[in-house]
Every structure is written in structure tokens, then in C-alpha cells.
Design an enzyme around this catalytic site. Structure first.
Site, mmCIF file in Angstrom:
data_model
loop_
_atom_site.group_PDB
_atom_site.id
_atom_site.type_symbol
_atom_site.label_atom_id
_atom_site.label_comp_id
_atom_site.label_asym_id
_atom_site.label_seq_id
_atom_site.Cartn_x
_atom_site.Cartn_y
_atom_site.Cartn_z
ATOM 1 N N HIS A 25 0.663 -8.248 12.553
ATOM 2 C CA HIS A 25 0.048 -8.253 11.224
ATOM 3 C C HIS A 25 0.694 -9.267 10.288
ATOM 4 O O HIS A 25 0.147 -9.566 9.225
ATOM 5 C CB HIS A 25 0.035 -6.846 10.608
ATOM 6 C CG HIS A 25 1.341 -6.335 10.098
ATOM 7 N ND1 HIS A 25 2.097 -5.411 10.785
ATOM 8 C CD2 HIS A 25 2.016 -6.584 8.957
ATOM 9 C CE1 HIS A 25 3.175 -5.119 10.088
ATOM 10 N NE2 HIS A 25 3.149 -5.824 8.973
ATOM 11 N N ASP A 36 0.951 -4.012 17.773
ATOM 12 C CA ASP A 36 1.291 -4.835 16.608
ATOM 13 C C ASP A 36 2.524 -5.686 16.927
ATOM 14 O O ASP A 36 3.629 -5.424 16.451
ATOM 15 C CB ASP A 36 1.527 -3.938 15.396
ATOM 16 C CG ASP A 36 1.651 -4.721 14.102
ATOM 17 O OD1 ASP A 36 1.523 -5.960 14.134
ATOM 18 O OD2 ASP A 36 1.882 -4.076 13.052
ATOM 19 N N SER A 62 8.575 -5.876 7.584
ATOM 20 C CA SER A 62 7.660 -5.983 8.721
ATOM 21 C C SER A 62 8.018 -7.142 9.633
ATOM 22 O O SER A 62 8.367 -8.234 9.181
ATOM 23 C CB SER A 62 6.224 -6.180 8.224
ATOM 24 O OG SER A 62 5.717 -4.998 7.688
#
EC number: 3.4.21.1
Length: 259
Positions: free
Chosen positions: A74, A119, A212
């Protein structure tokens, strides 16, 4: 509560002041380190910052060798290689280190199928990085990390929900959960499976916006990539891509894109 929070997660595209499209996710999805401490200089020489020129830090990542960075999918979706640069060799977002150009972005073909799954992504540097005391690769693990293991999370994510982003790299020890415990404490078994690794210590400690794609390390090896969480450090598990599960994907993707 967690079931409701996950239900409202959405992907947002935001244009920076420099007119560069930057992918961010709302506060229910992207992560940062809460409750940690400033990392010692050189203590995580594999940690990198994925940066959008004219905008700054976007996501974390881990240097696997002199050409490849492992991160979250992402962090890459919606970007072209020219949209990103990789900062290596510093714990500070304000000084030191070296910004490197990117020539290839790759992420799992089944990213977000089902939601929050697969992911994981790779960034190829345009030129090999020069290793030094402050720039080192990290070995990625082929073995699953056990439950109740103490692992190390690092990142430049916010230090509280809607709080400031730190200039200096933060570090925090957290504890892994079994997938069964993760689903029980998370409240919705649909979001975690064998490809995930979860951590939880206590309220006030965990990941947040900006973490992230960053590394989770156990006994010197990379075992997780920051994926998602409930912002921030509210006593619910944080979710990571389990590196051992994606080991073959990482290895073959790098090999097939070496030229």
C-alpha cells in the site's frame, strides 16, 4: 469496536504541495511507533525512509541487499518509480544519509485480495547502495517467528494518534501473538491469516501513521512488514505481513527483476 473501525478503512489519494500524487491511507490503516524511544544511531542500519520529493517521509522499508528494499504494497500503489526516493544511512529525517533514486516498484499480484492480505512490495534502487557502518542489509527470515516472542519495531510514524511525526527514528520492543489470539483480540478473524503476524503489548505502545512498510525484527532477522492497525496503540493488535510466508515471493521477484 475493532470490527466497526476496520469497516470504514479507505484508500485516499492526496496531492502534495509539489503536485506529486502521494498514496496515504486513513488513520485506521497506516501506522507509526507509539510509546517507543529514540533509536541509537546505527542500531537499525537496514531501516530506510520511502520519500516523496517535495513532500517527505511516506513509509518505512528494509534494505535486503544493495539494490532491493522490502516494504508494504500500500506504500507503492498509485506511484511510479519517479515518484519515490529512498533515504538510507540516517536516523534523522532532517539531516545526514543519502537519497537514492528508484527504478522499479513491484507488489504482490493479489494485494488486498482479500482485503488487508498480501500487503507486501519491493523497491529496486537505480544504483547499488554503498554499505557502511550506517547502511547495512538485513536478512529476511525463512522461519516463522513463535508466539510470545519479543520483537523490535522501528519507524518514523506518529507518536500518538493525530500527533506529531518524529524527526528521529523511534524503536519499541513488542510481543508477537498467535494468529488465534490476534483474531480474538482483534475482533474480526477475516482480516488476519497465515500471511499475517500480529503484535500487542499494552495500550499506549504500538505502530501508527508513517510506520507502514517498516521492519519488525527478531533475533537480527526481518520477520514482519508493518501493514495495519487501529490508530494508534489503543490496545488492539497491530498487523504485519509475515515475511517467512512471503519468503519465496520475495526471493523469486528479486531474481526475476535483477536486470
Amino acid at each position: 469496536m475493532l470490527r466497526k473501525v476496520f469497516a470504514v478503512v479507505s484508500v485516499l489519494l492526496v496531492v502534495s504541495a509539489a503536485k506529486v500524487t502521494k498514496l496515504v491511507l486513513d488513520d485506521n490503516y497506516v501506522n507509526r511507533v507509539v510509546g517507543g524511544e529514540v533509536a541509537k544511531n546505527g542500531s537499525a542500519p537496514y531501516q530506510v525512509s520511502l520519500q516523496v520529493p517535495g513532500w517527505g517521509h511516506n513509509c518505512g522499508g528494509s534494505l535486503l541487499n544493495d539494490r532491493w528494499v522490502l516494504t508494504a504494497a500500500h506504500c507503492l500503489v498509485g506511484h511510479a518509480p519517479g515518484d519515490l526516493m529512498v533515504l538510507v544511512g540516517t536516523n534523522s529525517l532532517k539531516e545526514g544519509g543519502e537519497l537514492l533514486k528508484v527504478d522499479k516498484l513491484l507488489y504482490h499480484s493479489r494485494y488486498n485480495l482479500p482485503r488487508f492480505h498480501n500487503d507486501i512490495g519491493l523497491v529496486r534502487l537505480e544504483q547499488p547502495v554503498r554499505f557502511s557502518e550506517l547502511v547495512q542489509s538485513v536478512e529476511y527470515s525463512e522461519k516463522a517467528v513463535p508466539a510470545n516472542a519479543t520483537v523490535r519495531l522501528t519507524g518514523w510514524g506518529h507518536t500518538s494518534a493525530n500527533g506529531p511525526s518524529p524527526t528521529l527514528l523511534q524503536s519499541l520492543n513488542v510481543v508477537t501473538l498467535s494468529n488465534e489470539d490476534c483474531n480474538k483480540k482483534g475482533g474480526d478473524p477475516g482480516y488476519t491469516d497465515v500471511g499475517h503476524l500480529c503484535t500487542l503489548t499494552k495500550t499506549g505502545e504500538g505502530a501508527c501513521n508513517g510506520d507502514s512498510g517498516g521492519p519488525l525484527v527478531y533475533e537480527g532477522k526481518l520477520v514482519g512488514v508493518v501493514n495495519f492497525g487501529v490508530p494508534c496503540a489503543l490496545g488492539y493488535p497491530d498487523g504485519f505481513a509475515r515475511v517467512s510466508y512471503y519468503h519465496d515471493w520475495v526471493r523469486t521477484t528479486m531474481a526475476n527483476n535483477s536486470k
